[in-house]
Design a protein around this motif. Sequence first.
Motif, PDB file in Angstrom:
ATOM      1  N   UNK A  58      16.948  -7.266   4.385  1.00 28.14           N
ATOM      2  CA  UNK A  58      17.461  -8.636   4.405  1.00 28.14           C
ATOM      3  C   UNK A  58      17.241  -9.324   3.063  1.00 28.14           C
ATOM      4  N   UNK A  59      16.058  -9.114   2.474  1.00 22.32           N
ATOM      5  CA  UNK A  59      15.767  -9.727   1.179  1.00 22.32           C
ATOM      6  C   UNK A  59      16.729  -9.230   0.107  1.00 22.32           C
ATOM      7  N   UNK A  60      16.957  -7.924   0.097  1.00 22.05           N
ATOM      8  CA  UNK A  60      17.844  -7.355  -0.919  1.00 22.05           C
ATOM      9  C   UNK A  60      19.285  -7.787  -0.689  1.00 22.05           C
ATOM     10  N   UNK A  61      19.716  -7.796   0.562  1.00 21.51           N
ATOM     11  CA  UNK A  61      21.081  -8.197   0.864  1.00 21.51           C
ATOM     12  C   UNK A  61      21.314  -9.674   0.553  1.00 21.51           C
ATOM     13  N   UNK A  62      20.253 -10.479   0.666  1.00 16.16           N
ATOM     14  CA  UNK A  62      20.372 -11.912   0.440  1.00 16.16           C
ATOM     15  C   UNK A  62      20.126 -12.346  -0.988  1.00 16.16           C
ATOM     16  N   UNK A  63      19.943 -11.389  -1.886  1.00 13.74           N
ATOM     17  CA  UNK A  63      19.732 -11.729  -3.292  1.00 13.74           C
ATOM     18  C   UNK A  63      18.333 -12.216  -3.612  1.00 13.74           C
ATOM     19  N   UNK A  64      17.386 -11.940  -2.719  1.00 12.60           N
ATOM     20  CA  UNK A  64      16.008 -12.380  -2.955  1.00 12.60           C
ATOM     21  C   UNK A  64      15.266 -11.411  -3.869  1.00 12.60           C
ATOM     22  N   UNK A  65      14.063 -11.823  -4.282  1.00 10.41           N
ATOM     23  CA  UNK A  65      13.218 -10.998  -5.130  1.00 10.41           C
ATOM     24  C   UNK A  65      12.161 -10.315  -4.269  1.00 10.41           C
ATOM     25  N   UNK A  66      11.719  -9.149  -4.696  1.00 12.49           N
ATOM     26  CA  UNK A  66      10.711  -8.377  -3.975  1.00 12.49           C
ATOM     27  C   UNK A  66       9.566  -8.059  -4.924  1.00 12.49           C
ATOM     28  N   UNK A  67       8.327  -8.272  -4.441  1.00 16.88           N
ATOM     29  CA  UNK A  67       7.133  -8.033  -5.249  1.00 16.88           C
ATOM     30  C   UNK A  67       6.147  -7.178  -4.460  1.00 16.88           C
ATOM     31  N   UNK A  68       5.347  -6.402  -5.197  1.00 19.89           N
ATOM     32  CA  UNK A  68       4.279  -5.621  -4.576  1.00 19.89           C
ATOM     33  C   UNK A  68       2.973  -5.910  -5.300  1.00 19.89           C
ATOM     34  N   UNK A  69       1.887  -5.922  -4.530  1.00 19.79           N
ATOM     35  CA  UNK A  69       0.554  -6.159  -5.097  1.00 19.79           C
ATOM     36  C   UNK A  69      -0.466  -5.242  -4.420  1.00 19.79           C
ATOM     37  N   UNK A  70      -1.357  -4.710  -5.225  1.00 18.17           N
ATOM     38  CA  UNK A  70      -2.505  -3.979  -4.705  1.00 18.17           C
ATOM     39  C   UNK A  70      -3.623  -4.037  -5.727  1.00 18.17           C
ATOM     40  N   UNK A  71      -4.859  -4.103  -5.249  1.00 15.30           N
ATOM     41  CA  UNK A  71      -6.014  -4.148  -6.142  1.00 15.30           C
ATOM     42  C   UNK A  71      -6.697  -2.793  -6.173  1.00 15.30           C
ATOM     43  N   UNK A  72      -7.257  -2.449  -7.339  1.00 14.78           N
ATOM     44  CA  UNK A  72      -7.971  -1.187  -7.456  1.00 14.78           C
ATOM     45  C   UNK A  72      -7.057  -0.012  -7.152  1.00 14.78           C
ATOM     46  N   UNK A  73      -7.538   0.940  -6.345  1.00 18.01           N
ATOM     47  CA  UNK A  73      -6.707   2.098  -6.019  1.00 18.01           C
ATOM     48  C   UNK A  73      -5.544   1.736  -5.101  1.00 18.01           C
ATOM     49  N   UNK A  74      -5.612   0.588  -4.444  1.00 20.39           N
ATOM     50  CA  UNK A  74      -4.463   0.129  -3.660  1.00 20.39           C
ATOM     51  C   UNK A  74      -3.268  -0.193  -4.557  1.00 20.39           C
ATOM     52  N   UNK A  75      -3.540  -0.432  -5.847  1.00 18.21           N
ATOM     53  CA  UNK A  75      -2.438  -0.710  -6.770  1.00 18.21           C
ATOM     54  C   UNK A  75      -1.558   0.519  -6.968  1.00 18.21           C
ATOM     55  N   UNK A  76      -2.097   1.718  -6.689  1.00 19.17           N
ATOM     56  CA  UNK A  76      -1.292   2.929  -6.866  1.00 19.17           C
ATOM     57  C   UNK A  76      -0.099   2.931  -5.921  1.00 19.17           C
ATOM     58  N   UNK A  77      -0.314   2.553  -4.674  1.00 22.22           N
ATOM     59  CA  UNK A  77       0.790   2.495  -3.716  1.00 22.22           C
ATOM     60  C   UNK A  77       1.774   1.390  -4.069  1.00 22.22           C
ATOM     61  N   UNK A  78       1.268   0.282  -4.624  1.00 28.74           N
ATOM     62  CA  UNK A  78       2.147  -0.809  -5.048  1.00 28.74           C
ATOM     63  C   UNK A  78       3.024  -0.373  -6.210  1.00 28.74           C
ATOM     64  N   UNK A  79       2.441   0.371  -7.154  1.00 26.09           N
ATOM     65  CA  UNK A  79       3.195   0.834  -8.314  1.00 26.09           C
ATOM     66  C   UNK A  79       4.192   1.933  -7.970  1.00 26.09           C
ATOM     67  N   UNK A  80       3.919   2.667  -6.894  1.00 27.62           N
ATOM     68  CA  UNK A  80       4.719   3.841  -6.578  1.00 27.62           C
ATOM     69  C   UNK A  80       6.159   3.517  -6.202  1.00 27.62           C
ATOM     70  N   UNK A  81       6.445   2.265  -5.842  1.00 31.21           N
ATOM     71  CA  UNK A  81       7.808   1.898  -5.469  1.00 31.21           C
ATOM     72  C   UNK A  81       8.482   1.035  -6.533  1.00 31.21           C
TER      73      UNK A  81
END
Length: 249
Positions: free
Chosen positions: A36-59
Amino acid sequence: MSDLVGQYFDAAIGHLQRVRAEEAGNIERAAELLADALAGGQRVFTYGAGHSSLAAQDVVYRAGGLVPVNLLDVPGMAGVTVRPAPLASALERVSGLATTTLDHTPARAGDLLFVISLSGRQVMPVELAAHARSRGIRVIGLTSLAYPAEVSSQHPSGTYLKDHCDVVLDNKIAVGDGELTHPGAATTFGPVSTIVTSALMQAVVASAVGRLADRGIEPPLFRSGNVDGGTEWNAKVMADNAERIFYTF
């Protein structure tokens, strides 16, 4: 193959199978928000701290990935790239850092934010998720629901990441993040949280891509830069989505 190697693969596969079965509904709900966000022209963000940032960066900015997905790059949160490394853990307990970072991005009401935190107990992910929702940003949390049952929240409110999300994806990781033991080792080892959380993120993306295609919307996807024409393709899709990407400058 040593017994521990086999145990590790069994643990990783077991977790993936469990998450696939038990989180299927939440994966689809998260994918619907992303589509829905992509179809509606919205922005998408990911956040993760420490090793959780790896999953955030992976996409973010990768072959087969969605072009308008941006890393919320909070200072000091990229884990072991910070020196000294323990500083990253200390910064996760600092109030105001993540929310100020979010306020200095182009994120706006209606956008979508993935917040990834294994324990979901530290100040930064709790505060970030709550602040984002107060601004009208939808929040998808990836965390382990085992932690709130066993460890205290470090946020003054006593709440956890799970309490400030539109959708929660539970990676089912046990407290301590170690799947293996050995008589000569003083603690558990062999974490699978990165594998499972990254798989959850990619599953959400995969379902969202399918949903967009089913609606007749061409999913804005990267190609590998290591195939002929890939670089040219990527330059075009980035230009087409320039108003929604913030990692090119």
